[in-house]
Design a protein around this motif. Structure first.
Motif, short mmCIF file in Angstrom:
data_model
loop_
_atom_site.label_atom_id
_atom_site.label_comp_id
_atom_site.label_asym_id
_atom_site.label_seq_id
_atom_site.Cartn_x
_atom_site.Cartn_y
_atom_site.Cartn_z
N SER A 1 -40.56 -8.00 2.31
CA SER A 1 -39.57 -7.25 3.14
C SER A 1 -39.94 -6.09 3.64
CB SER A 1 -38.18 -6.93 2.61
OG SER A 1 -38.60 -6.06 1.11
N LYS B 1 -45.39 -0.60 0.83
CA LYS B 1 -44.84 -1.02 -0.66
C LYS B 1 -46.07 -0.72 -1.60
CE LYS B 1 -44.22 -5.46 -3.03
NZ LYS B 1 -45.22 -5.37 -3.77
N VAL C 1 -31.42 -5.22 7.51
CA VAL C 1 -31.87 -3.91 7.27
C VAL C 1 -30.59 -3.26 6.86
CG1 VAL C 1 -32.89 -1.83 8.20
CG2 VAL C 1 -33.81 -3.84 8.77
N ALA D 1 -34.71 -2.99 3.24
CA ALA D 1 -34.78 -4.22 4.01
C ALA D 1 -34.86 -5.43 3.01
CB ALA D 1 -36.07 -3.87 4.68
N ALA D 2 -34.53 -6.69 3.54
CA ALA D 2 -34.28 -7.70 2.81
C ALA D 2 -34.94 -8.88 3.84
CB ALA D 2 -33.16 -8.07 2.06
N VAL D 3 -35.27 -10.00 3.19
CA VAL D 3 -35.70 -11.04 4.03
C VAL D 3 -34.84 -12.31 3.90
CG1 VAL D 3 -37.71 -12.81 4.53
CG2 VAL D 3 -37.92 -10.49 3.83
N ASP E 1 -38.06 -11.51 -7.03
CA ASP E 1 -36.73 -12.01 -6.82
C ASP E 1 -36.44 -13.22 -8.18
OD1 ASP E 1 -35.94 -11.18 -4.19
OD2 ASP E 1 -37.88 -11.97 -3.71
N LEU F 1 -35.38 -10.33 9.24
CA LEU F 1 -35.14 -9.01 8.23
C LEU F 1 -33.69 -8.71 8.42
CD1 LEU F 1 -38.03 -6.75 9.37
CD2 LEU F 1 -37.70 -7.93 6.92
N LEU G 1 -30.65 -13.73 0.22
CA LEU G 1 -31.63 -12.50 0.98
C LEU G 1 -32.55 -12.35 -0.14
CD1 LEU G 1 -29.72 -10.03 2.82
CD2 LEU G 1 -30.53 -12.29 3.64
N ARG G 2 -33.71 -12.13 0.21
CA ARG G 2 -35.01 -12.03 -1.02
C ARG G 2 -35.38 -10.58 -0.63
NH1 ARG G 2 -39.67 -13.17 1.50
NH2 ARG G 2 -39.72 -14.87 3.03
N ARG G 3 -36.44 -9.94 -1.47
CA ARG G 3 -37.00 -8.71 -1.40
C ARG G 3 -38.48 -9.23 -1.15
NH1 ARG G 3 -32.62 -8.23 -1.06
NH2 ARG G 3 -31.20 -6.61 -1.61
N ALA H 1 -34.12 -9.15 13.41
CA ALA H 1 -33.54 -8.45 12.49
C ALA H 1 -32.13 -8.30 12.72
CB ALA H 1 -34.53 -7.21 12.31
#
Length: 409
Positions: free
Chosen positions: A62, A68, A310, A289-291, A81, A308, A57-59, A40
């Motif tokens: 994440s 979640k 962040v 956070a995102a991926v 996304d 990740l 980046l995607r959610r 990360a």
């Protein structure tokens, strides 16, 4: 090898990122780390905000599933996304128009007026608890949800329980998960009843919008998913109770602002500035956070696909480069001229229509402003109490909940 920081984040809360970022912060900062067993990078500052909302980046994926599912619910807009996200986001934007938000503000103002009349000359009240009930009583009917007045307090408390416990392991998280399950069944039932014609929410309300919403293929959203969407209209409004508690504390600690906002017709610019400074100064979300969709460079740090990224939300809102003496409460910051939106991200950054910025930002600002105007005009004192803010707990608030002793009129 960099040690995984997941437990440290859980234990340290808002202080976690501060232990990793440079001191003083660079512009921007990008620090390699590990979270959830993955490589990360922690980023912050305006350039970090812009990078965080980059389409590379995607959610999805994440956030840890338990967090979640409790805070946002399953199949929610927060984890979508691309076209799916834009389509679902449009549902919220259609409902949360400027006129609708203003109407919700008027509902909240009426509720505050009613409750403060009951306070006069009575026993001390806990502002946080009162705010939960006021905001729930305002937003649930506004959303088109038919319910008996006796049911309102329970639903408002359940919505607050979700927010209060999502980031705190143990009993608070268990209470939050139970509230999420109960509210999920209730909200899905409302959707089914609306579709069967058993209840008739007005067009333009949140319940009508989710009950008639369709997915990208033109199919009605499953009742469970539509119910989750409904809760994500009303839960953030009740979550503004955390900011209302901070606003009450700020009015106590800065009586010059209490006097400034006490006029029958206060300067609306000053009211808005006060609400913005409450969101900036007092913490709600420590990080987002995102991926990474693919191997990529993130502000000089290599991040592999699935790694990740962040965003240091709390650090960005307290960056001394853009907010001199950042721990000082000073609403005048927002009266000195335009503010770069990438320096103020308490509810996320980017474009609200096309990105992941919270569509309820104006709702929260309105709820803070309405409560602030009400409190500034109210005669009360604060008895001795513990106003300490525990930065290891997410979300946090003054320990006492801000006890007020109303004075007789």
């Amino acid at each position: 090898m960099v040690r995984d920081q997941t437990l440290q984040l859980l234990r340290q809360g808002y202080r976690w990122a501060g232990g990793l970022r440079p001191d003083p912060p660079t512009a921007p900062w990008a620090v390699p780390t590990r979270l959830l067993g993955r490589r990360a990078v922690l980023i912050g500052g305006p350039a970090g905000v812009r990078r965080f909302y980059d389409p590379r980046l995607r959610r999805r994926g994440s956030l840890p599933a338990p967090l979640k599912l409790v805070l946002f619910g399953r199949d929610t807009v927060h984890g979508l996304d691309n076209a799916e996200h834009h389509h679902r986001k449009a549902l919220y934007l259609r409902v949360l128009t400027a006129d609708a938000v203003a109407d919700l503000g008027r509902c909240a103002e009426q509720e505050w007026q009613a409750v403060t009349r009951r306070w006069a000359g009575g026993a001390p009240v806990r502002l946080f608890d009162e705010a939960v009930q006021v905001l729930g009583a305002a937003v649930l009917p506004w959303a088109g949800i038919p319910m008996a007045s006796a049911e309102l307090p329970r639903r408002a408390r359940q919505l607050a329980d979700i927010v209060d416990g999502f980031g705190t392991p143990g009993r608070p998280f268990a209470r939050a998960a139970l509230a999420r399950a109960r509210l999920g069944r209730w909200a899905a039932g409302l959707v089914r009843r609306a579709r069967l014609g058993q209840i008739h929410p007005a067009p333009g309300t949140a319940l009508h919008a989710v009950a008639t919403a369709r997915d990208l293929r033109g199919r009605p959203l499953p009742a469970r998913v539509a119910g989750v969407a409904l809760l994500n209209f009303v839960r953030p409004t009740v979550a503004a109770a955390w900011y209302v508690a901070f606003a009450g504390m700020a009015l106590h600690e800065h009586p010059e602002w209490r006097h400034r906002l006490a006029d029958t017709e206060p300067d609306q610019g000053a009211v808005a500035a006060f609400a913005q400074e409450v969101r900036r100064r007092y913490p709600f979300v420590p990080v987002l956070a995102a991926v990474a969709r693919e191997d990529q460079d993130v502000l000089g740090v290599p991040v592999p696909r699935g790694g990740l990224v962040v965003l240091d939300v709390h650090g960005t809102d307290h960056d001394p480069t853009h907010w001199p003496d950042p721990d000082r409460f000073d609403p005048d910051r927002f009266l000195a001229g335009p503010v770069d939106p990438d320096t103020l991200v308490p509810q996320g950054g980017g474009d609200v229509a096309t990105g992941h910025r919270c569509p309820g930002e104006d709702v929260v600002l309105t709820m803070i402003a309405v409560a602030t105007r009400t409190l500034a005009r109210l005669d009360y004192t604060l008895p001795p109490q513990d106003l300490e803010v525990d930065l290891s707990r997410v979300p946090t608030r003054p320990r006492s909940g801000v006890l007020l002793t109303p004075t007789a009129r």
